[in-house]
Structure formats: C-alpha cells, structure tokens
Write an enzyme that holds these catalytic residues in place. Structure first.
Site, mmCIF file in Angstrom:
data_model
loop_
_atom_site.group_PDB
_atom_site.id
_atom_site.type_symbol
_atom_site.label_atom_id
_atom_site.label_comp_id
_atom_site.label_asym_id
_atom_site.label_seq_id
_atom_site.Cartn_x
_atom_site.Cartn_y
_atom_site.Cartn_z
ATOM 1 C CD1 TRP A 246 -2.323 -3.891 -5.157
ATOM 2 C CD2 TRP A 246 -1.346 -5.268 -3.710
ATOM 3 N NE1 TRP A 246 -2.035 -5.049 -5.822
ATOM 4 C CE2 TRP A 246 -1.430 -5.904 -4.959
ATOM 5 C CE3 TRP A 246 -0.770 -5.961 -2.647
ATOM 6 C CZ2 TRP A 246 -0.968 -7.201 -5.172
ATOM 7 C CZ3 TRP A 246 -0.307 -7.236 -2.865
ATOM 8 C CH2 TRP A 246 -0.405 -7.835 -4.118
ATOM 9 C CG ASN B 18 3.231 -0.927 2.857
ATOM 10 O OD1 ASN B 18 4.324 -0.495 2.551
ATOM 11 N ND2 ASN B 18 2.736 -1.990 2.283
ATOM 12 N N GLY B 19 1.965 -3.597 4.765
ATOM 13 C CA GLY B 19 2.705 -4.793 5.143
ATOM 14 C C GLY B 19 1.766 -5.907 5.551
ATOM 15 C CE LYS C 32 9.347 -10.677 -18.623
ATOM 16 N NZ LYS C 32 8.171 -11.350 -19.162
ATOM 17 N NE ARG D 286 3.956 2.012 -1.554
ATOM 18 C CZ ARG D 286 5.067 1.309 -1.448
ATOM 19 N NH1 ARG D 286 6.066 1.539 -2.258
ATOM 20 N NH2 ARG D 286 5.189 0.377 -0.518
ATOM 21 C CD GLU E 15 9.008 -14.971 -18.526
ATOM 22 O OE1 GLU E 15 8.100 -15.547 -19.164
ATOM 23 O OE2 GLU E 15 8.877 -13.827 -18.051
ATOM 24 C CB CYS F 38 -0.829 0.078 1.266
ATOM 25 S SG CYS F 38 -1.676 -1.404 1.660
ATOM 26 C CG HIS G 181 14.862 -33.961 -32.581
ATOM 27 N ND1 HIS G 181 14.927 -35.242 -33.064
ATOM 28 C CD2 HIS G 181 15.454 -34.003 -31.358
ATOM 29 C CE1 HIS G 181 15.500 -36.025 -32.164
ATOM 30 N NE2 HIS G 181 15.832 -35.284 -31.118
ATOM 31 C CD GLU H 256 6.111 -10.124 -22.901
ATOM 32 O OE1 GLU H 256 4.934 -10.336 -22.590
ATOM 33 O OE2 GLU H 256 7.042 -10.163 -22.066
ATOM 34 C CE LYS I 120 1.159 -5.850 -15.228
ATOM 35 N NZ LYS I 120 2.296 -6.668 -15.661
HETATM 36 N N1 GLU Z 1 -2.174 -6.172 5.091
HETATM 37 C C1 GLU Z 1 -2.830 -4.893 4.959
HETATM 38 C C2 GLU Z 1 -4.184 -5.057 4.275
HETATM 39 O O1 GLU Z 1 -4.480 -6.017 3.663
HETATM 40 C C3 GLU Z 1 -1.965 -3.926 4.210
HETATM 41 C C4 GLU Z 1 -1.769 -4.348 2.798
HETATM 42 C C5 GLU Z 1 -0.490 -3.915 2.103
HETATM 43 O O2 GLU Z 1 0.345 -3.240 2.602
HETATM 44 O O3 GLU Z 1 -0.318 -4.335 0.931
HETATM 45 O O4 GLU Z 1 -4.986 -4.216 4.339
#
Ligand code: GLU
Length: 612
Positions: free
Chosen positions: A77, A103-104, A489, A27, A485, A2, A508, A492, A607
């Site tokens: 996110w 975030n985390g 790349k 993010r 891969e 996030c 072959h 692409e 994408k």
């Molecule tokens: N784990 C937290 C959530 O799901 C934060 C997400 C993140 O930092 O990506 O809301």
C-alpha cells in the site's frame, strides 16, 4: 500499511507465502511480490495489477523454483513512490543477492539515498524502502553478518518499519525487525514464520509471538533468537490466539468498522510522521513554491460526504491560524456555480479514494482557472493525486468498511498540518505557538486510545436511548462539522433520522421539532463557547428532549445540563474533533449493533463514488 510475510524451513514456502498474501490483501494491494531462496539462488517476482496484484503474482510464480525453503512476501500500500512494478517489494541490493520487504516509512530516506548514491549504489525504485537494502549491503561488505548489518542499518534509520531480509550468503535465515509497524513471529515443528498480522499464518504456526519496537529477530527452521538494537539478548512475548480464520482477518474484532476505529491512533501517527523537522513543517510532496503559498489570497476546500466535514474543520483551523479567508464547498456544487478562483487561490480537494468524481471535476475546474490545486487523499497515485499540482497523503492504510473512520481523522490531521504550514509561511503564529500546537497534535494518538478505551461507557448511554427515532446533533465552531459528521455516521449505519446543526441556528427553525422522545447530542468541547451551548441545551431540555453531551473530562458543569455525558480528554478546541468524532463513531456503532445492522455494508452505499 503493507502486509508482510515470511517463512523459513518449509518445503511449501511458495504456497504459504501466496496464501498468506491473499489474507493480507486487506492491508494493501497496489502491488505484490515474493522472493524465494534455494541453496544457490534468490528468485524474485513482483506484480502491480491493483486489486488483482496477488492473483497476477500467483501466475508469475508458475516458474518459481519448487525447492525453496525460505521466502518473503509483500502486498503493498504505497506511501512513497507510485504503485508500479519497479516500486513493488521485495527490493534488492546492487548485487541482487539480498532481498528486503518493508511496511512503514523511512523518514530519513532522502539523506540516506543521497549518501548511498554518492558511494555508487544504483537505485531501481523511488520508494523510501530501498535505502535499507543498500545500506545493509554496505555493512555486509564490511564483514558484518546479516543480523549485525540489519542492526547497524536500523540504528541509522528514523521512522517506522517492519522488515524482513533474505541474503543468499546466509541460507535458511530471515532477519526481521520492527519499530511502530506491526510484526509477529510464529513457530511450528521445523518451520518459523513472520507476518504483519495473525491471519496470514494462523493455520500454519502453532505458537505466536509479538515483536516489540526495536527488536531484531533471526529466524531459522529451528526457531528464533532476539536482540535489541544494541545486540543485547531479548525475548518475545507469546500471543494467545484463539480466533478462527474469519475473526482473525478482522484482527479479532467483530467488524471492519470496529477494527478501523481502533487503527485510528496508528493512522494519525503515520500521517504526522516525517512532517516536522527542527520545528519546520515539511511536506516534501507539496510542490508549490513557498512564496506562492505565502501570498495566497483565498483558500477553497471542496469535498463530499465525511470529507466535506473534515474540510469544514480545516476552514476554522486555517482562518484562525493562517488568517486567510477560507470557503468550503460541496464538490458537486462548486463545479457548476461558475466559481471565483484565480492564480491567487489555493483550492484543496479532499477525498479518501482520490477517485470521487465530483471532487476530481471540481479540481479540474479550479485548475483551468489558474488556481493552485492540492489533493488530500489516502490513495497514492489516485486520479486526484495525479491531476493536482501537489498532494498530501493521509496514511491511514486501507479502509474496508464503507463508512469512513480512520481516514476522516487522518484527513483532519493532514489539513491541520497544512493550516500550520500556512501559518508558518505567513508569520501569523509565533514559532512557540506552532511548537505548542504540534506538541498537542502529537499527543492526539494517545488521547484517541483513551476515547477508544471508554467504549463500554458509550455503549451504556446507547442502551438508554436505543429506541429513539430522531437525533439532533449540535455544535459551535468546529463542533458544528463534528455534529454534522456525527449525524452522518448515524444515518449511514443505523438508518435513523439524524441532523446536524450549528447550535445557534436552533431557534431559527429546528427548535419546532424538539419534543419529548427526541435526543439532542451536543459538542461541548470548546471552552470559550460552552456557556452559549449550555443556554441552547436549556432550550431543548425545557421542551422535553433528552440531552447527551460530548464534553471534556474537566468540564464537570456539564452534568447539570446533560442527561448523559460522553467524556473525552482535554485538548485545544480546534483539535477536539479528533476525539469527539471517535466518541460519535462509537455511539453510531453501538446503536447499529443494538439494532442488529451490518455496519460494514450499509444499505444503498458504496465506498467510492465515481458517478455524479
Ligand atoms: N513506504 C513503503 C512503500 O511505499 C512501504 C509502504 C507501507 O508500508 O505502507 O513502499
């Protein structure tokens, strides 16, 4: 991954937060929210409108208090809990007087939540984050101040975090801290900022500082003070920032592709996080009973594009470690070939976006035939995630560049963890073997850093072959999907002719195409098969091809058969694609640069492919 932002001391707190969130949208944008504090109130607004979350939040903020001088903001996110308003940050404690952004991933959130619920706390989200707000609340009630409460809470937490906390009881203060997830602090006259990344506050702050792991910062309008988690005084290192805004949004890199390549160690670390406990591989999200998994008779992987290559890597890993037959199919082919799957089959769909229509319809087909269906995706609550029986998330964060890099590596990690889980359940590997493979897997982020640091050496090789029109990538075992891969790349982003082959197939047919001027790139990162590869390279060299080897650093014999070598650190061969592919990304990247092409937006490509 996030984006977080905070400001204390400015009468413009709200516009600063909203503008910062717009710049942090790269993010994540599942949802967005802010909390503002004036003399007596804490005001919060949150919106979960997907890509429109920040603009919807701006509308909601019409009614925000205008005189707030402290605030925090978040663009989410999701990792734990579907994108939705109730899961959007900031989260509050039971009183609503304390607001927190994160975030985390809090690894031990389940046990903390259980204890907090037993003590009467009421949760309003299903995120891992909310436990932090309630645990800080408890310490506050015991008489600790906000800073002490944050420290006490973080001492109980496992996982990754960058957090910022506001408390109505302590106006004009933000307490922030980090472990693993990024956090910077900025200062200007009478105003102090925090953010996940420089762009969010680039034109506001005058000086920037990097917060280190386990540092706790108390931000006030006058500046900040810092301690470690024991409360001992500490200091922040100053960051010299001389980017303009556009460069800053790419984190100082020239392109999103380069930035995302450099985010790969973090993507792997996040994907591994909280998935091993006391030697057991745990997928909380894998809602299929152990007994059904144990007795799986066939595994089928379906995917498209780069995900197909990661699925191929998984085939080798699952067969070797879990001793169960695996087939891999291109999703659009599987769907229309009347596939043989039933209740004893495990069908795994792999898609970065979770919206790839071919993969979704393939999984539907498998489900209708009674198979257990697992989705591997980077996007929480995507269509594939919702429809599958179980989902394993890669936690690579938002990927903006059209060509996949960090999500590819994260997929391989998730799939190899699943392979080890199957091996554990089926008893096909000893506990010691699993432990040693997990150790090797946990070493990978540092080894990827090492490959990334060899970028200049790759650029020098590219310089030697930059006018080549035909490239052949060869490999055996997992070197084969790596070769595919690498060729993809190159196609692409450089638009040159590139093909990937199993090295043994060369004679072959494709050998007929080898002549002077052709470049052959060979994966020689499998100790058992290296002699065979050497023989294949002798065949192409004697027909005039230029040979580039991707080889382990201890394999000096390779210099005798290759014109150039892209060295990668030594690891077990089944994990080597996680390093070899990085070298091939760098190769494609430099060739595209040498040809003046835009790597972030390759022609004709999108994408997410949501049409058949
Ligand atoms: N784990 C937290 C959530 O799901 C934060 C997400 C993140 O930092 O990506 O809301």
């Amino acid at each position: 991954m996030c984006g977080i932002i905070g400001v204390v001391g400015s009468s413009d707190a709200l516009p600063i937060l909203l503008e910062g969130l717009e710049r942090l949208e790269y993010r994540g944008y599942d949802s967005a929210g802010v909390a503002l504090q004036d003399a007596a109130h804490l005001w919060r607004a949150r919106s979960a409108s997907g890509t429109e979350s920040v603009s919807a939040l701006i509308d909601l903020c019409e009614s925000a208090p205008r005189d707030a001088s402290a605030g925090i903001g978040h663009t989410r996110w999701a990792t734990h809990g579907a994108p939705g308003e109730h899961n959007a940050h900031p989260h509050t404690d039971c009183s609503g007087g304390l607001a927190l952004i994160h975030n985390g991933i809090i690894e031990n959130h389940a046990e903390l939540a259980e204890a907090l619920t037993a003590r009467g706390h009421v949760f309003t989200s299903v995120t891992d984050t909310e436990v932090l707000a309630h645990r800080i609340e408890e310490f506050r009630r015991e008489g600790l101040n906000l800073e002490e409460s944050v420290r006490a809470t973080l001492n109980e937490v496992r996982g990754a975090f960058a957090i910022a906390v506001l408390d109505i009881e302590e106006p004009n203060v933000i307490v922030a801290a980090r472990r693993v997830s990024p956090l910077i602090v900025g200062t200007a006259a009478h105003c102090t900022y925090l953010a996940s990344d420089v762009p969010a506050i680039l034109d506001r702050a005058e000086r920037f500082y990097v917060v280190d792991d386990d540092q706790v910062c108390v931000l006030t309008p006058q500046g900040f003070h810092v301690t470690d988690l024991t409360g001992a005084p500490s200091t922040l290192n100053e960051l010299v920032v001389n980017w303009d805004l556009e460069a800053a949004q790419k984190g100082g890199f020239d392109t999103f592709m380069e930035k995302e390549m450099h985010e790969q160690p973090g993507a792997i670390t996040a994907t591994l996080l909280d998935r091993v406990r006391d030697g057991d591989i745990i997928f909380d999200e894998l809602r299929i009973e152990d007994d059904r998994l144990r007795h799986v008779e066939k595994v089928t992987l379906v995917a498209c594009g780069s995900s197909y290559h990661t699925a191929m890597v998984a085939k080798y890993a699952i067969e070797r470690w879990a001793r169960v037959a695996v087939e891999v199919d291109i999703a659009s082919e599987f769907r229309y070939r009347d596939p043989i799957v039933d209740g004893t089959s495990l069908v795994i769909g792999v898609s970065q976006s979770g919206e790839t229509i071919d993969t979704i319809t393939a999984l539907r087909e498998a489900k209708s035939r009674g198979a257990m269906v697992v989705a591997i995706t980077n996007i929480v609550d995507s269509s594939m995630a919702r429809e599958a029986d179980a989902v394993l998330y890669t936690r690579a964060g938002l990927e903006i560049c059209v060509v996949a890099t960090k999500t590819v590596l994260a997929q391989i990690v998730a799939l190899e963890m699943l392979a080890l889980r199957l091996a554990q359940l089926r008893g096909t590997l000893s506990a010691a073997d699993i432990e040693s493979l997990l150790e090797r897997l946990h070493e990978i982020p540092a080894l990827v850093e090492h490959v990334l640091a060899s970028d200049a050496a790759v650029a020098r090789v590219v310089e030697e072959v930059k006018d080549t029109r035909d490239f052949f990538f060869l490999g055996r075992n997992v070197g084969y999907p790596t070769a595919l891969e690498g060729a993809l790349k190159l196609k692409e982003i450089t638009y040159v002719h590139a093909e990937g082959y199993p090295a043994g197939e060369l004679k072959h047919g494709p050998l007929a195409l080898i002549e002077p001027g052709v470049v052959v790139i060979a994966m020689i990162t499998n100790e058992e098969l290296k002699e065979k590869l050497f023989a294949n390279l002798a065949e192409v060299k004697s027909r005039g091809a230029t040979v580039i080897a991707v080889a382990h650093e201890n394999n000096q014999d390779v210099a005798a058969v290759a014109d150039y070598v892209l060295w990668v650190p030594v690891t077990v061969s089944l994990l080597s694609p996680l390093l070899d592919m990085v070298a091939l990304q760098q190769f494609a990247y430099h060739l595209a640069q040498a040809r003046g092409l835009n790597v972030d937006r390759p022609r004709n490509l999108a994408k997410t492919v949501t049409v058949e």
